[in-house]
Write a protein that holds these residues in place. Structure first.
Motif, PDB file in Angstrom:
ATOM      1  N   VAL A  12       0.755  -1.309  -0.014  1.00  0.00           N
ATOM      2  CA  VAL A  12      -0.050  -0.034  -0.097  1.00  0.00           C
ATOM      3  C   VAL A  12       0.936   1.302  -0.120  1.00  0.00           C
ATOM      4  N   HIS A  13       2.102   1.244   0.242  1.00  0.00           N
ATOM      5  CA  HIS A  13       2.920   2.436   0.586  1.00  0.00           C
ATOM      6  C   HIS A  13       3.704   2.526  -0.863  1.00  0.00           C
ATOM      7  N   TYR A  14       3.735   1.509  -1.801  1.00  0.00           N
ATOM      8  CA  TYR A  14       4.474   1.694  -3.108  1.00  0.00           C
ATOM      9  C   TYR A  14       4.406   3.046  -3.900  1.00  0.00           C
ATOM     10  N   PRO A  15       2.984   3.435  -4.037  1.00  0.00           N
ATOM     11  CA  PRO A  15       2.749   4.686  -4.792  1.00  0.00           C
ATOM     12  C   PRO A  15       3.316   5.907  -4.357  1.00  0.00           C
ATOM     13  N   LYS A  16       3.549   5.853  -2.882  1.00  0.00           N
ATOM     14  CA  LYS A  16       4.416   7.095  -2.334  1.00  0.00           C
ATOM     15  C   LYS A  16       5.855   7.124  -2.537  1.00  0.00           C
ATOM     16  N   ILE A  17       6.353   5.852  -2.332  1.00  0.00           N
ATOM     17  CA  ILE A  17       7.932   5.839  -2.372  1.00  0.00           C
ATOM     18  C   ILE A  17       8.411   5.686  -3.885  1.00  0.00           C
ATOM     19  N   ALA A  18       7.487   5.508  -4.929  1.00  0.00           N
ATOM     20  CA  ALA A  18       7.941   5.185  -6.507  1.00  0.00           C
ATOM     21  C   ALA A  18       8.490   6.417  -6.852  1.00  0.00           C
ATOM     22  N   GLU A  19       8.215   7.763  -6.440  1.00  0.00           N
ATOM     23  CA  GLU A  19       8.714   8.954  -6.677  1.00  0.00           C
ATOM     24  C   GLU A  19      10.180   8.884  -6.343  1.00  0.00           C
ATOM     25  N   ILE A  20      10.331   8.826  -4.993  1.00  0.00           N
ATOM     26  CA  ILE A  20      11.777   8.582  -4.400  1.00  0.00           C
ATOM     27  C   ILE A  20      12.713   7.546  -5.143  1.00  0.00           C
ATOM     28  N   VAL A  21      12.194   6.588  -5.631  1.00  0.00           N
ATOM     29  CA  VAL A  21      13.149   5.418  -6.141  1.00  0.00           C
ATOM     30  C   VAL A  21      13.278   5.757  -7.651  1.00  0.00           C
ATOM     31  N   LYS A  22      12.284   6.427  -8.251  1.00  0.00           N
ATOM     32  CA  LYS A  22      12.647   6.911  -9.642  1.00  0.00           C
ATOM     33  C   LYS A  22      13.661   8.128  -9.699  1.00  0.00           C
ATOM     34  N   GLU A  23      13.454   9.004  -8.848  1.00  0.00           N
ATOM     35  CA  GLU A  23      14.562  10.277  -8.447  1.00  0.00           C
ATOM     36  C   GLU A  23      15.833   9.574  -8.321  1.00  0.00           C
TER      37      GLU A  23
END
Length: 385
Positions: free
Chosen positions: A330-341
């Motif tokens: 459930v937390h993946y959408p929030k951390i995706a931008e962090i990972v991508k950056e």
């Protein structure tokens, strides 16, 4: 945390399988950086990495739907046509249990309470599969040796499917983009009757070697298989007032829906345009840290589609799942931008396909290319979103 998964970065060497050696991650490398950034996100927002109330609610309604469809099927309250559609619905609920509940629980991501994770992981056995085999073949083998030929069991399928460049090319493979989806539908049916037994008693599973098979797990394998056969085959055959072949037909139809759903979601994450199939050198070195490998071999899809994300356990955020398997989906959408950056800062690929059907089309093109590309020839890393 990434470091928790990468502890399994090498397996005992055997005569047949070469030990894979990953480069150690450094303080200024991607693995350490992305770990730190994601940790800071949870700490600064005072958010636990485990299931939320919304996840608990989703768990309840999935399990209720799964029990309700089965109960109605054996109740005798509905006609055979309705019973058939209930069987299809039951298959879909079974897939949702695997993708949403059991998957997180077996990874230890659902809750900090390990005993509760184990109990929730038992739902995997009520799909007819085996949680012990899954822990090894998925948590250890697939997550460690992702897309490495002869080490990742997920790309080592029956030879009629060609999913990696080192596999022999057969004439029939030119049609695999057509027949593959039917074979995917047989995935959970295979787990129930063949694959789990075969994998359980193999010493070598991909890049992982086992000398012995725990007696407790042998008992659990046969106990839960027998329980599954009893509940979902014997009981319906006894209590439903229909010819036996209609009961078996409904059972198979349920598994076709379940297997297709589960298999396609996992295929879209790795066997798709933009991903790679790295091979170790003669000395076993893969030439990159474990986390870097995940960025080359894993893809996201339909990340803006909330329905896909909700129904399929966040596995459309496969990159985030591979890097952080112990964080609830459930937390993946929030951390995706962090990972991508972070990937961009370290000049690493971040493969993503914009839509679900775009990813399916990309996977189909990939199958078609692998169906004609000679052995040993790599397909160019082209991403068509």
């Amino acid at each position: 945390m990434i470091s928790e998964t990468s502890e399994h970065s090498s397996a005992p060497s055997t005569e047949k399988f070469q030990k894979v050696i990953f480069e150690k991650f450094t303080k200024d490398g991607f693995q350490k950086d992305v770990n730190d950034r994601v940790d800071r996100y949870f700490e600064s927002n005072n958010i636990p990495k485990t299931a939320t109330r919304g996840m608990v609610f989703k768990t309840i309604w999935i399990l209720v739907g799964w029990v309700a469809t089965y109960t109605l099927i054996i109740s005798g309250l509905v006609n055979p046509v309705v019973m058939f559609f209930l069987a299809l619905a039951h298959g879909f609920f079974s897939a949702m249990i695997g993708l949403n509940i059991a998957h997180d629980a077996i990874h230890g991501a659902y809750t900090k309470n390990q005993k509760l994770n184990e109990r929730l992981g038992l739902t995997f056995n009520f799909m007819g599969a085996n949680d012990y085999v899954w822990k090894i073949s998925h948590n250890v083998v697939h997550h460690t040796y992702t897309n490495i030929p002869e080490h990742d069991g997920d790309i080592d399928q029956p030879p009629i499917l060609r999913l990696q460049p080192n596999q022999d090319l057969w004439w029939i493979h030119r049609f695999q983009h057509i027949y593959a989806y039917f074979l995917y539908s047989l995935a959970t049916f295979s787990w129930v009757f063949v694959k789990d037994y075969k994998k359980f008693f193999q010493h070598q599973l991909g890049g992982h070697y086992r000398k012995t098979f725990p007696r407790k797990e042998i008992f659990r394998l046969f106990f839960y298989k027998a329980l599954y056969y009893t509940i979902f085959l014997v009981v319906p055959l006894v209590v439903i007032d229909l010819a036996w072949y209609w009961i078996v037909f409904g059972f198979v139809a349920s598994h076709l829906i379940e297997g297709f759903t589960v298999a396609v979601i996992f295929m879209l994450a790795h066997i798709i345009e933009g991903t790679s199939f790295p091979e170790p050198k003669e000395d076993g070195k893969i030439g990159m840290p474990w986390a870097d490998l995940q960025m080359h071999t894993t893809a996201n899809f339909a990340i803006k589609n909330k329905l896909v994300n909700y129904l399929f356990g966040g596995l459309n955020f496969q990159i985030e799942h591979h890097l952080f398997p112990k964080i609830c989906h459930v937390h993946y959408p929030k951390i995706a931008e962090i990972v991508k950056e972070t990937a961009k800062d370290h000049d690493l690929p971040y493969v993503e396909h914009e839509t679900f059907f775009g990813a399916v089309a990309s996977h189909t093109r990939f199958l078609k290319q692998f169906g004609t590309t000679p052995k040993g020839v790599l397909i160019p890393r082209v991403v068509n979103v």
